[in-house]
Motif scaffolding. Structure first.
Motif, PDB file in Angstrom:
ATOM      1  N   ASP A 251       0.844  -1.186   0.000  1.00 45.60           N
ATOM      2  CA  ASP A 251       0.000   0.000   0.000  1.00 45.60           C
ATOM      3  C   ASP A 251       0.890   1.250   0.000  1.00 45.60           C
ATOM      4  N   MET A 252       0.325   2.373  -0.425  1.00 42.89           N
ATOM      5  CA  MET A 252       1.082   3.622  -0.480  1.00 42.89           C
ATOM      6  C   MET A 252       0.096   4.777  -0.614  1.00 42.89           C
ATOM      7  N   ARG A 253       0.599   5.973  -0.337  1.00 43.13           N
ATOM      8  CA  ARG A 253      -0.206   7.183  -0.482  1.00 43.13           C
ATOM      9  C   ARG A 253       0.370   8.053  -1.593  1.00 43.13           C
ATOM     10  N   ARG A 254      -0.498   8.833  -2.181  1.00 44.44           N
ATOM     11  CA  ARG A 254      -0.090   9.718  -3.267  1.00 44.44           C
ATOM     12  C   ARG A 254       0.975  10.697  -2.782  1.00 44.44           C
ATOM     13  N   GLY A 255       2.090  10.766  -3.520  1.00 45.09           N
ATOM     14  CA  GLY A 255       3.122  11.734  -3.229  1.00 45.09           C
ATOM     15  C   GLY A 255       4.066  11.361  -2.106  1.00 45.09           C
ATOM     16  N   HIS A 256       3.905  10.184  -1.500  1.00 46.21           N
ATOM     17  CA  HIS A 256       4.755   9.763  -0.384  1.00 46.21           C
ATOM     18  C   HIS A 256       5.323   8.376  -0.683  1.00 46.21           C
ATOM     19  N   HIS A 257       6.627   8.313  -0.902  1.00 46.71           N
ATOM     20  CA  HIS A 257       7.265   7.030  -1.194  1.00 46.71           C
ATOM     21  C   HIS A 257       7.571   6.308   0.114  1.00 46.71           C
ATOM     22  N   GLU A 258       6.536   5.703   0.675  1.00 45.36           N
ATOM     23  CA  GLU A 258       6.656   4.924   1.894  1.00 45.36           C
ATOM     24  C   GLU A 258       5.860   3.635   1.726  1.00 45.36           C
ATOM     25  N   HIS A 259       6.547   2.494   1.751  1.00 46.17           N
ATOM     26  CA  HIS A 259       5.891   1.200   1.602  1.00 46.17           C
ATOM     27  C   HIS A 259       5.096   0.900   2.864  1.00 46.17           C
ATOM     28  N   LEU A 260       3.783   0.702   2.705  1.00 45.45           N
ATOM     29  CA  LEU A 260       2.889   0.534   3.842  1.00 45.45           C
ATOM     30  C   LEU A 260       2.215  -0.830   3.805  1.00 45.45           C
ATOM     31  N   PRO A 261       1.908  -1.396   4.978  1.00 51.36           N
ATOM     32  CA  PRO A 261       1.085  -2.612   5.011  1.00 51.36           C
ATOM     33  C   PRO A 261      -0.269  -2.353   4.365  1.00 51.36           C
ATOM     34  N   LEU A 276      -4.494  -6.983 -13.313  1.00 46.44           N
ATOM     35  CA  LEU A 276      -3.334  -7.864 -13.416  1.00 46.44           C
ATOM     36  C   LEU A 276      -3.741  -9.240 -13.922  1.00 46.44           C
ATOM     37  N   ALA A 277      -4.829  -9.771 -13.400  1.00 44.82           N
ATOM     38  CA  ALA A 277      -5.312 -11.078 -13.864  1.00 44.82           C
ATOM     39  C   ALA A 277      -5.679 -11.036 -15.341  1.00 44.82           C
ATOM     40  N   ALA A 278      -6.260  -9.918 -15.772  1.00 46.42           N
ATOM     41  CA  ALA A 278      -6.710  -9.804 -17.161  1.00 46.42           C
ATOM     42  C   ALA A 278      -5.548  -9.752 -18.143  1.00 46.42           C
ATOM     43  N   THR A 279      -4.360  -9.350 -17.684  1.00 43.22           N
ATOM     44  CA  THR A 279      -3.216  -9.297 -18.595  1.00 43.22           C
ATOM     45  C   THR A 279      -2.683 -10.678 -18.949  1.00 43.22           C
ATOM     46  N   GLY A 280      -3.055 -11.694 -18.158  1.00 42.78           N
ATOM     47  CA  GLY A 280      -2.469 -13.017 -18.342  1.00 42.78           C
ATOM     48  C   GLY A 280      -1.132 -13.176 -17.650  1.00 42.78           C
ATOM     49  N   TYR A 281      -0.737 -12.204 -16.838  1.00 43.89           N
ATOM     50  CA  TYR A 281       0.527 -12.282 -16.101  1.00 43.89           C
ATOM     51  C   TYR A 281       0.528 -13.511 -15.193  1.00 43.89           C
ATOM     52  N   GLN A 282       1.587 -14.321 -15.269  1.00 48.78           N
ATOM     53  CA  GLN A 282       1.626 -15.575 -14.520  1.00 48.78           C
ATOM     54  C   GLN A 282       2.824 -15.696 -13.584  1.00 48.78           C
ATOM     55  N   ALA A 283       3.699 -14.694 -13.560  1.00 49.98           N
ATOM     56  CA  ALA A 283       4.819 -14.742 -12.624  1.00 49.98           C
ATOM     57  C   ALA A 283       4.348 -14.249 -11.254  1.00 49.98           C
ATOM     58  N   LEU A 284       5.295 -14.020 -10.356  1.00 45.70           N
ATOM     59  CA  LEU A 284       4.930 -13.714  -8.977  1.00 45.70           C
ATOM     60  C   LEU A 284       4.540 -12.249  -8.788  1.00 45.70           C
ATOM     61  N   THR A 285       3.610 -12.025  -7.888  1.00 45.91           N
ATOM     62  CA  THR A 285       3.268 -10.711  -7.371  1.00 45.91           C
ATOM     63  C   THR A 285       3.748 -10.692  -5.924  1.00 45.91           C
ATOM     64  N   VAL A 286       4.808  -9.934  -5.656  1.00 44.27           N
ATOM     65  CA  VAL A 286       5.563 -10.067  -4.409  1.00 44.27           C
ATOM     66  C   VAL A 286       5.298  -8.892  -3.479  1.00 44.27           C
ATOM     67  N   VAL A 287       4.893  -9.201  -2.259  1.00 46.93           N
ATOM     68  CA  VAL A 287       4.702  -8.174  -1.232  1.00 46.93           C
ATOM     69  C   VAL A 287       6.056  -7.565  -0.889  1.00 46.93           C
ATOM     70  N   GLU A 288       6.103  -6.216  -0.901  1.00 54.37           N
ATOM     71  CA  GLU A 288       7.365  -5.493  -0.745  1.00 54.37           C
ATOM     72  C   GLU A 288       7.269  -4.560   0.466  1.00 54.37           C
ATOM     73  N   LEU A 289       7.739  -5.068   1.630  1.00 54.68           N
ATOM     74  CA  LEU A 289       7.713  -4.284   2.868  1.00 54.68           C
ATOM     75  C   LEU A 289       9.107  -4.301   3.503  1.00 54.68           C
ATOM     76  N   PRO A 290      10.077  -3.653   2.867  1.00 53.00           N
ATOM     77  CA  PRO A 290      11.468  -3.773   3.317  1.00 53.00           C
ATOM     78  C   PRO A 290      11.749  -3.111   4.659  1.00 53.00           C
ATOM     79  N   ARG A 291      10.911  -2.191   5.088  1.00 51.74           N
ATOM     80  CA  ARG A 291      11.149  -1.523   6.368  1.00 51.74           C
ATOM     81  C   ARG A 291      10.332  -2.122   7.506  1.00 51.74           C
ATOM     82  N   HIS A 292       9.782  -3.303   7.285  1.00 51.60           N
ATOM     83  CA  HIS A 292       8.959  -3.943   8.308  1.00 51.60           C
ATOM     84  C   HIS A 292       9.536  -5.284   8.756  1.00 51.60           C
ATOM     85  N   SER A 293      10.845  -5.460   8.581  1.00 48.18           N
ATOM     86  CA  SER A 293      11.465  -6.718   8.987  1.00 48.18           C
ATOM     87  C   SER A 293      11.384  -6.955  10.489  1.00 48.18           C
TER      88      SER A 293
END
Length: 323
Positions: A251-261, A276-293
């Motif tokens: 998740d994220m907010r407009r104008g703020h580059h902060e990765h949010l839960p 995304l499903a409609a594109t036929g994309y079949q690789a991974l969709t990866v949750v990206e929360l690097p500051r929440h380790s």
């Protein structure tokens, strides 16, 4: 260690969800992989770093074979990510970059990316992720910040400092793309806020500079779309579809580059996942929360049910739609 039976991915959609190890940096890699398998993830975004799979370790080939066997045993797919903060330089975040003035420094980053391609091939990864890096400080001082219209048209942002940076980026990526072509693994470049290549328009500028090589693909970060793209995130997915090789999501907010839960930002996720499903994309969709380790297992456990609920909201038949 015995893992629990993996959960099936509910709903009619074809989406496959992963979690990034840069959000599980306090766990040993084997423990992180076992956790994700137990939670029901389909795969992992594996950031090459000293605490997990160190790309500079003298025994990296043996370590990679061990990780490949573990991924196979757990039934996890993998995308290799190269956004480790200090893997090359303990004093410069993400340094050196592909844009550094010193050719030897740029070569160190190129070497890392070629190592990543080799590791990805040995792991059977879907793609190798990378980004451009920020404009060097001495050059950034001479560059004017683009307005929205300019961001949509990189040619309108011409200045000597940026021209040199784009030239360095294209030259540096050429041997990496050669390695990716040989390995049969796409190189997925991520538009990153604050970097030279920050937007989808910038990705297309790079694509044209390089002559549109088949190995060049796109990492689309859904949060970054919310942060700064002129189009809504779902429209970004549709616009990016032909080049989409890797997806990061948070998740994220407009104008703020902060990765949010999920739920802490502004993104409406069912339309994004439907697109995304409609594109036929079949690789991974990866949750990206690097500051929440600090609470990685907690957020990993929360994120997958959220994504499954959002995916179940996709109307029946949407996954077969034409973008």
């Amino acid at each position: 260690m015995t893992t629990a039976p993996r959960l099936t991915n509910p709903g009619p959609h074809p989406l496959r969800f992963g979690y990034g190890t840069n959000g599980l940096a306090d766990l040993r890699l084997d423990d992180a992989l076992a956790l994700l398998a137990d939670l029901g993830y389909d795969g992992v975004g594996l950031t090459l770093d000293h605490m997990h799979l160190d790309p500079l370790a003298p025994d990296v080939a043996a370590r990679t074979r061990k990780v490949a066997r573990r991924l196979d045993t757990l039934g996890l797919g993998v995308t290799v990510e190269t956004g480790a903060r200090y893997v090359l330089d303990p004093r410069r975040k993400h340094g050196p970059s592909l844009l550094d003035p010193d050719p030897a420094d740029r070569a160190r980053r190129v070497d890392l990316l070629i190592r990543a391609v080799r590791i990805a091939a040995d792991l059977g990864a879907h793609a190798v992720h990378c980004f451009s890096g920020v404009l060097p400080a001495d050059r950034a001082a001479t560059a004017n910040p683009p307005n929205t219209a300019e961001a949509a048209n990189p040619a309108a942002m011409a200045n000597p400092a940026e021209d040199t940076a784009w030239k360095h980026l294209a030259e540096a990526l050429t041997p990496v793309l050669d390695a990716a072509t040989h390995a049969g693994i796409p190189l997925a470049v991520e538009p990153e806020p604050g970097h030279l290549l920050a937007t989808l328009a910038d990705f297309h500028h790079l694509r044209r500079l390089l002559g549109d090589p088949p190995a060049l693909g796109l990492t689309l970060d859904i949060g970054h779309c919310q942060c700064l793209e002129p189009l809504p995130p779902a429209d970004c997915v549709r616009a990016a579809a032909p080049w989409l090789r890797h997806v990061q999501i948070e998740d994220m907010r407009r104008g703020h580059h902060e990765h949010l839960p999920f739920g802490d930002g502004e993104i409406d996720f069912p339309p994004v996942l439907e697109a995304l499903a409609a594109t036929g994309y079949q690789a991974l969709t990866v949750v990206e929360l690097p500051r929440h380790s600090h609470a990685g297992p907690h957020f990993a456990a929360q994120s997958l049910p959220f994504l499954h609920r959002a995916a179940r909201a996709i109307p029946a038949g949407a996954e077969g739609s034409t973008p």
